[in-house]
Design a protein around this motif. Sequence first.
Motif, PDB file in Angstrom:
ATOM      1  N   GLN A 121      29.858  40.842  37.056  1.00 18.14           N
ATOM      2  CA  GLN A 121      30.651  40.607  37.510  1.00 18.14           C
ATOM      3  C   GLN A 121      31.393  39.837  38.620  1.00 18.14           C
ATOM      4  O   GLN A 121      32.672  39.455  38.596  1.00 18.14           O
ATOM      5  CB  GLN A 121      31.141  42.575  38.516  1.00 18.14           C
ATOM      6  N   LYS A 122      30.135  38.886  38.889  1.00 19.43           N
ATOM      7  CA  LYS A 122      30.460  37.992  40.267  1.00 19.43           C
ATOM      8  C   LYS A 122      31.287  36.903  39.624  1.00 19.43           C
ATOM      9  O   LYS A 122      31.805  36.068  39.887  1.00 19.43           O
ATOM     10  CB  LYS A 122      28.922  37.876  40.493  1.00 19.43           C
ATOM     11  N   LEU A 123      30.190  36.388  37.990  1.00 21.47           N
ATOM     12  CA  LEU A 123      31.323  35.557  37.180  1.00 21.47           C
ATOM     13  C   LEU A 123      32.807  35.739  37.141  1.00 21.47           C
ATOM     14  O   LEU A 123      33.282  34.383  37.296  1.00 21.47           O
ATOM     15  CB  LEU A 123      30.481  35.618  36.145  1.00 21.47           C
ATOM     16  N   HIS A 124      33.093  36.854  36.548  1.00 21.92           N
ATOM     17  CA  HIS A 124      34.215  37.171  36.651  1.00 21.92           C
ATOM     18  C   HIS A 124      35.267  37.200  38.204  1.00 21.92           C
ATOM     19  O   HIS A 124      36.419  36.672  37.363  1.00 21.92           O
ATOM     20  CB  HIS A 124      34.614  38.540  36.111  1.00 21.92           C
ATOM     21  N   ALA A 125      34.712  37.478  38.476  1.00 23.11           N
ATOM     22  CA  ALA A 125      35.116  37.342  39.910  1.00 23.11           C
ATOM     23  C   ALA A 125      35.459  35.773  40.684  1.00 23.11           C
ATOM     24  O   ALA A 125      36.936  35.775  40.713  1.00 23.11           O
ATOM     25  CB  ALA A 125      34.677  38.368  40.909  1.00 23.11           C
ATOM     26  N   GLN A 126      34.734  35.137  40.349  1.00 18.68           N
ATOM     27  CA  GLN A 126      34.956  33.636  40.445  1.00 18.68           C
ATOM     28  C   GLN A 126      35.838  32.715  39.313  1.00 18.68           C
ATOM     29  O   GLN A 126      35.793  31.774  39.790  1.00 18.68           O
ATOM     30  CB  GLN A 126      33.250  33.419  40.682  1.00 18.68           C
ATOM     31  N   SER A 127      36.338  33.444  38.837  1.00 23.60           N
ATOM     32  CA  SER A 127      36.858  32.951  37.592  1.00 23.60           C
ATOM     33  C   SER A 127      38.190  32.790  38.038  1.00 23.60           C
ATOM     34  O   SER A 127      39.023  31.824  37.287  1.00 23.60           O
ATOM     35  CB  SER A 127      36.597  33.223  36.390  1.00 23.60           C
ATOM     36  N   HIS A 128      38.619  33.561  38.831  1.00 22.65           N
ATOM     37  CA  HIS A 128      40.288  33.175  39.304  1.00 22.65           C
ATOM     38  C   HIS A 128      40.346  32.011  40.250  1.00 22.65           C
ATOM     39  O   HIS A 128      39.155  32.907  40.964  1.00 22.65           O
ATOM     40  CB  HIS A 128      40.853  35.134  39.723  1.00 22.65           C
ATOM     41  N   PRO A 129      41.519  31.157  40.092  1.00 22.20           N
ATOM     42  CA  PRO A 129      41.551  30.550  41.245  1.00 22.20           C
ATOM     43  C   PRO A 129      42.263  31.068  42.506  1.00 22.20           C
ATOM     44  O   PRO A 129      42.964  31.951  41.668  1.00 22.20           O
ATOM     45  CB  PRO A 129      42.230  29.097  40.605  1.00 22.20           C
ATOM     46  N   PRO A 130      41.706  30.170  43.460  1.00 18.60           N
ATOM     47  CA  PRO A 130      42.565  30.900  45.039  1.00 18.60           C
ATOM     48  C   PRO A 130      44.233  30.553  44.216  1.00 18.60           C
ATOM     49  O   PRO A 130      44.256  29.779  43.956  1.00 18.60           O
ATOM     50  CB  PRO A 130      42.094  30.439  45.776  1.00 18.60           C
ATOM     51  N   ALA A 131      44.899  31.862  45.497  1.00 17.53           N
ATOM     52  CA  ALA A 131      46.622  30.972  45.624  1.00 17.53           C
ATOM     53  C   ALA A 131      46.803  30.929  47.009  1.00 17.53           C
ATOM     54  O   ALA A 131      46.336  31.358  47.780  1.00 17.53           O
ATOM     55  CB  ALA A 131      47.201  31.823  44.915  1.00 17.53           C
ATOM     56  N   TYR A 132      47.505  29.220  47.035  1.00 18.78           N
ATOM     57  CA  TYR A 132      47.793  29.007  48.765  1.00 18.78           C
ATOM     58  C   TYR A 132      49.425  29.249  48.310  1.00 18.78           C
ATOM     59  O   TYR A 132      50.029  29.229  47.997  1.00 18.78           O
ATOM     60  CB  TYR A 132      47.402  27.989  48.878  1.00 18.78           C
ATOM     61  N   VAL A 133      49.389  29.833  49.586  1.00 23.70           N
ATOM     62  CA  VAL A 133      51.122  30.725  49.979  1.00 23.70           C
ATOM     63  C   VAL A 133      51.556  29.445  50.936  1.00 23.70           C
ATOM     64  O   VAL A 133      50.933  29.466  52.239  1.00 23.70           O
ATOM     65  CB  VAL A 133      51.538  31.673  50.034  1.00 23.70           C
ATOM     66  N   ILE A 134      52.678  29.061  50.890  1.00 29.57           N
ATOM     67  CA  ILE A 134      53.288  27.870  51.448  1.00 29.57           C
ATOM     68  C   ILE A 134      54.155  28.634  52.308  1.00 29.57           C
ATOM     69  O   ILE A 134      55.173  28.883  51.278  1.00 29.57           O
ATOM     70  CB  ILE A 134      53.225  26.536  51.199  1.00 29.57           C
ATOM     71  N   SER A 135      54.822  29.273  53.277  1.00 30.69           N
ATOM     72  CA  SER A 135      56.094  29.695  54.136  1.00 30.69           C
ATOM     73  C   SER A 135      56.412  28.555  54.448  1.00 30.69           C
ATOM     74  O   SER A 135      56.095  27.532  55.835  1.00 30.69           O
ATOM     75  CB  SER A 135      55.714  30.752  54.887  1.00 30.69           C
TER      76      SER A 135
END
Length: 128
Positions: free
Chosen positions: A23-37
């Motif tokens: 589960q920890k490896l799966h959670a880490q596999s998604h890259p973050p998303a940066y939102v610019i407004s």
Amino acid sequence: MAKPRMVALALIIGFALGGVAGQKLHAQSHPPAYVISEIEVTNPDAYAKEYVPLANKALADSGQKRLASGGRTVSLAGAPPASRVVVSVFESMEKAQAAYSSPAYVDARKLGDRYGKLRIFAVEGLAP
């Protein structure tokens, strides 16, 4: 009799630990998303009093972590940025999209559109 029980217990513990690690490896596999407004505020008082509190709550409840908000901004190349810039991070692109399409944010955005011109986009970050 004790040996088979010990083997069974070791197997159960091994499966449980493997499941947690997976589960920890799966959670880490998604890259973050940066939102610019980028926001060109046309009515600062109404924007600050009506839109900002609702938008901040809706986005914070959706997992937004704000990195920069309305501070000093300079253009390094190209056209100058809008008068207000906000940079946020979400755990994933899916969570960012869900936050900005949530009913609470959509309602807040109706006010925001009355008091400014908003340009909001997300960029996928590098995986940790």
